[in-house]
Motif scaffolding. Structure first.
Motif, PDB file in Angstrom:
ATOM      1  N   PHE A   1      48.781  36.013  43.081  1.00 25.81           N
ATOM      2  CA  PHE A   1      47.736  36.850  42.470  1.00 25.81           C
ATOM      3  C   PHE A   1      46.902  37.546  43.536  1.00 25.81           C
ATOM      4  CE2 PHE A   1      43.600  37.699  40.655  1.00 25.81           C
ATOM      5  CZ  PHE A   1      43.870  38.116  39.372  1.00 25.81           C
ATOM      6  N   VAL A   2      46.477  36.794  44.539  1.00 22.11           N
ATOM      7  CA  VAL A   2      45.618  37.376  45.578  1.00 22.11           C
ATOM      8  C   VAL A   2      46.379  38.410  46.395  1.00 22.11           C
ATOM      9  CG1 VAL A   2      44.244  36.867  47.646  1.00 22.11           C
ATOM     10  CG2 VAL A   2      44.152  35.326  45.680  1.00 22.11           C
ATOM     11  N   GLU A   3      47.668  38.175  46.656  1.00 21.30           N
ATOM     12  CA  GLU A   3      48.479  39.157  47.373  1.00 21.30           C
ATOM     13  C   GLU A   3      48.576  40.459  46.593  1.00 21.30           C
ATOM     14  OE1 GLU A   3      51.693  36.495  49.919  1.00 21.30           O
ATOM     15  OE2 GLU A   3      52.084  36.880  47.800  1.00 21.30           O
ATOM     16  N   ALA A   4      48.693  40.360  45.268  1.00 22.01           N
ATOM     17  CA  ALA A   4      48.779  41.560  44.440  1.00 22.01           C
ATOM     18  C   ALA A   4      47.475  42.347  44.484  1.00 22.01           C
ATOM     19  CB  ALA A   4      49.109  41.180  42.993  1.00 22.01           C
TER      20      ALA A   4
ATOM     21  N   PRO B   1      50.757  33.657  38.027  1.00 21.40           N
ATOM     22  CA  PRO B   1      49.417  33.366  37.483  1.00 21.40           C
ATOM     23  C   PRO B   1      48.587  32.587  38.500  1.00 21.40           C
ATOM     24  CG  PRO B   1      51.148  32.796  35.905  1.00 21.40           C
ATOM     25  CD  PRO B   1      51.835  33.070  37.211  1.00 21.40           C
ATOM     26  N   HIS B   2      47.256  32.737  38.413  1.00 22.67           N
ATOM     27  CA  HIS B   2      46.320  32.026  39.286  1.00 22.67           C
ATOM     28  C   HIS B   2      45.596  30.969  38.467  1.00 22.67           C
ATOM     29  CE1 HIS B   2      42.915  31.348  42.030  1.00 22.67           C
ATOM     30  NE2 HIS B   2      43.700  31.861  42.968  1.00 22.67           N
ATOM     31  N   LYS B   3      45.270  29.867  39.078  1.00 16.33           N
ATOM     32  CA  LYS B   3      44.630  28.769  38.347  1.00 16.33           C
ATOM     33  C   LYS B   3      43.207  29.108  37.913  1.00 16.33           C
ATOM     34  CE  LYS B   3      42.947  26.255  42.440  1.00 16.33           C
ATOM     35  NZ  LYS B   3      41.525  26.225  42.041  1.00 16.33           N
ATOM     36  N   ASP B   4      42.544  30.030  38.611  1.00 16.48           N
ATOM     37  CA  ASP B   4      41.157  30.371  38.282  1.00 16.48           C
ATOM     38  C   ASP B   4      41.002  31.803  37.768  1.00 16.48           C
ATOM     39  OD1 ASP B   4      40.152  27.853  39.122  1.00 16.48           O
ATOM     40  OD2 ASP B   4      40.188  28.519  41.207  1.00 16.48           O
ATOM     41  N   PHE B   5      41.703  32.740  38.388  1.00 17.21           N
ATOM     42  CA  PHE B   5      41.483  34.156  38.094  1.00 17.21           C
ATOM     43  C   PHE B   5      42.435  34.663  37.008  1.00 17.21           C
ATOM     44  CE2 PHE B   5      40.477  33.963  42.777  1.00 17.21           C
ATOM     45  CZ  PHE B   5      39.099  34.020  42.617  1.00 17.21           C
ATOM     46  N   ARG B   6      41.941  35.638  36.239  1.00 20.04           N
ATOM     47  CA  ARG B   6      42.763  36.432  35.342  1.00 20.04           C
ATOM     48  C   ARG B   6      42.408  37.898  35.575  1.00 20.04           C
ATOM     49  NH1 ARG B   6      42.008  36.728  30.325  1.00 20.04           N
ATOM     50  NH2 ARG B   6      39.946  35.757  30.199  1.00 20.04           N
ATOM     51  N   ARG B   7      43.385  38.765  35.367  1.00 21.51           N
ATOM     52  CA  ARG B   7      43.147  40.193  35.564  1.00 21.51           C
ATOM     53  C   ARG B   7      43.114  40.913  34.224  1.00 21.51           C
ATOM     54  NH1 ARG B   7      46.529  44.360  39.549  1.00 21.51           N
ATOM     55  NH2 ARG B   7      45.517  46.282  38.838  1.00 21.51           N
TER      56      ARG B   7
ATOM     57  N   VAL C   1      38.414  36.872  45.149  1.00 18.43           N
ATOM     58  CA  VAL C   1      39.670  37.017  45.895  1.00 18.43           C
ATOM     59  C   VAL C   1      39.394  37.220  47.379  1.00 18.43           C
ATOM     60  CG1 VAL C   1      41.028  37.877  43.958  1.00 18.43           C
ATOM     61  CG2 VAL C   1      39.734  39.487  45.363  1.00 18.43           C
ATOM     62  N   GLY C   2      38.174  37.617  47.738  1.00 16.27           N
ATOM     63  CA  GLY C   2      37.824  37.823  49.136  1.00 16.27           C
ATOM     64  C   GLY C   2      37.073  36.662  49.763  1.00 16.27           C
ATOM     65  N   GLY C   3      36.868  35.581  49.014  1.00 10.99           N
ATOM     66  CA  GLY C   3      36.118  34.440  49.523  1.00 10.99           C
ATOM     67  C   GLY C   3      34.986  34.070  48.568  1.00 10.99           C
ATOM     68  N   ARG C   4      34.265  33.013  48.885  1.00 12.85           N
ATOM     69  CA  ARG C   4      33.198  32.532  48.020  1.00 12.85           C
ATOM     70  C   ARG C   4      31.905  33.302  48.297  1.00 12.85           C
ATOM     71  NH1 ARG C   4      35.103  27.937  45.663  1.00 12.85           N
ATOM     72  NH2 ARG C   4      33.053  27.346  44.869  1.00 12.85           N
ATOM     73  N   VAL C   5      31.169  33.594  47.214  1.00  9.92           N
ATOM     74  CA  VAL C   5      29.910  34.330  47.319  1.00  9.92           C
ATOM     75  C   VAL C   5      28.859  33.646  46.454  1.00  9.92           C
ATOM     76  CG1 VAL C   5      31.086  36.531  47.732  1.00  9.92           C
ATOM     77  CG2 VAL C   5      30.450  35.891  45.404  1.00  9.92           C
ATOM     78  N   GLN C   6      27.591  33.994  46.692  1.00  3.42           N
ATOM     79  CA  GLN C   6      26.477  33.458  45.907  1.00  3.42           C
ATOM     80  C   GLN C   6      26.248  34.316  44.668  1.00  3.42           C
ATOM     81  OE1 GLN C   6      24.437  30.675  46.518  1.00  3.42           O
ATOM     82  NE2 GLN C   6      25.964  30.144  48.090  1.00  3.42           N
ATOM     83  N   LEU C   7      26.108  33.658  43.522  1.00  3.24           N
ATOM     84  CA  LEU C   7      25.825  34.338  42.256  1.00  3.24           C
ATOM     85  C   LEU C   7      24.481  33.850  41.732  1.00  3.24           C
ATOM     86  CD1 LEU C   7      26.684  36.070  39.761  1.00  3.24           C
ATOM     87  CD2 LEU C   7      27.717  33.973  38.844  1.00  3.24           C
ATOM     88  N   THR C   8      23.598  34.784  41.359  1.00  5.04           N
ATOM     89  CA  THR C   8      22.294  34.426  40.817  1.00  5.04           C
ATOM     90  C   THR C   8      22.408  34.155  39.320  1.00  5.04           C
ATOM     91  OG1 THR C   8      21.134  35.766  42.465  1.00  5.04           O
ATOM     92  CG2 THR C   8      19.927  35.212  40.447  1.00  5.04           C
TER      93      THR C   8
END
Length: 303
Positions: free
Chosen positions: A142-145, A201-207, A234-241
């Motif tokens: 998924f991330v490669e796509a 398929p990805h275990k966390d992400f859906r498109r 897909v680019g790494g972990r980020v902070q979400l408010t």
């Protein structure tokens, strides 16, 4: 003669390109040697691949429907015009003889054929033909796509095919590599390699379109009081408010963290659905507080 490709894929002649692709993918998943190693499945898999080689290419499908190529993808012999006898026109030159007319000049009969072949690059009377396209499938993560990748396809003859998977490629998309198919005949150009992308398929992400969807659990205090939580992209972990008074099922947006559209250049978003998860054990202090709170602030969210 090869079986009719429409019958092999189980689609009517009026089928759309999308219906043909879906029928092909369904059969591939059923018959692929990695899934079904039987000899019968292998033979059907070869026929399905050959049928899709015809119908999956709009130009080759048109040629087949028009009778220009047969079910095996080979050019059909041109229909000959009638000369001489009752059907001979005024331009057919014959000389009398027993047993029927004799043509004075065979060049008249073949002029159309060889003149068109000459335009296509015939040499020494042989037809210059373009090589056949060849089809492959390639599984990508998924991330490669989403981000793009360099991949290598191993060919049936143990050769390799290196290709670049562009960022934003979608499941079922076909990449065309010019000139990497079968060689042409009598100086004709080589065919192309058509690589169909299958996205795992990805275990966390859906498109969904250019957006990426994910579900993130939060605690009851984060939902009530708000806060910051770390979420994957897909680019790494980020902070979400997390805003105060966030309900379970609410969707929060991470701008520009989705898929880059190769056509428009715009990038989609990551849509985060939050889900409130209670602690495994509810202690007495929390129970007492909520009991007191409920007495004074009772409400019904189901109304």
């Amino acid at each position: 003669m090869a079986d009719d490709p429409y019958d092999i894929l189980g689609v009517p002649r009026s089928a759309t390109d999308d219906q043909i692709r879906k029928a092909y993918l369904k059969l591939v998943k059923e018959l692929h040697p990695d899934v079904n190693p039987s000899k019968t499945a292998e033979e059907r898999f070869k026929k399905v691949t050959a049928a899709h080689d015809i119908l999956g290419d709009p130009e080759r499908r048109r040629q087949f429907d028009m009778g220009e190529i047969d079910a095996g993808g080979e050019p059909r012999r041109p229909a000959w015009r009638s000369y001489g006898g009752a059907g001979a026109g005024a331009g057919a030159s014959t000389r009398g003889g027993r047993g029927g007319p004799v043509f004075e000049d065979f060049g008249d009969m073949f002029s159309d054929i060889f003149s068109s072949a000459g335009r296509g690059g015939a040499r020494g009377g042989s037809f210059a033909m373009r090589g056949r396209d060849v089809r492959y499938t390639l599984d990508v993560d998924f991330v490669e796509a989403v981000q793009g990748a360099k991949k290598r396809v191993t060919l049936p003859d143990s050769g390799v095919l290196d290709l670049t998977v562009p960022a934003g490629v979608s499941d079922g998309q076909v990449l065309r590599l010019r000139g990497r198919g079968e060689p042409g005949v009598a100086g004709g150009e080589s065919g192309d390699a058509l690589v169909e992308i299958h996205v795992r398929p990805h275990k966390d992400f859906r498109r969904e379109g250019d957006d990426i969807l994910i579900e993130v659990p939060i605690t009851i205090d984060e939902a009530v009081l708000g806060g910051k939580v770390e979420v994957p992209t897909v680019g790494g972990r980020v902070q979400l408010t997390i805003p105060k008074a966030t309900s379970s099922g609410q969707v929060l947006r991470l701008k520009g963290k989705g898929v880059r559209n190769a056509t428009t250049g715009a990038t989609g978003d990551e849509l985060v659905t939050v889900r409130i998860v209670l602690p495994e054990t509810i202690d007495e202090s929390l129970s007492y507080f909520l009991s007191e709170w409920r007495q004074k602030h009772r409400y019904d969210p189901r109304k």
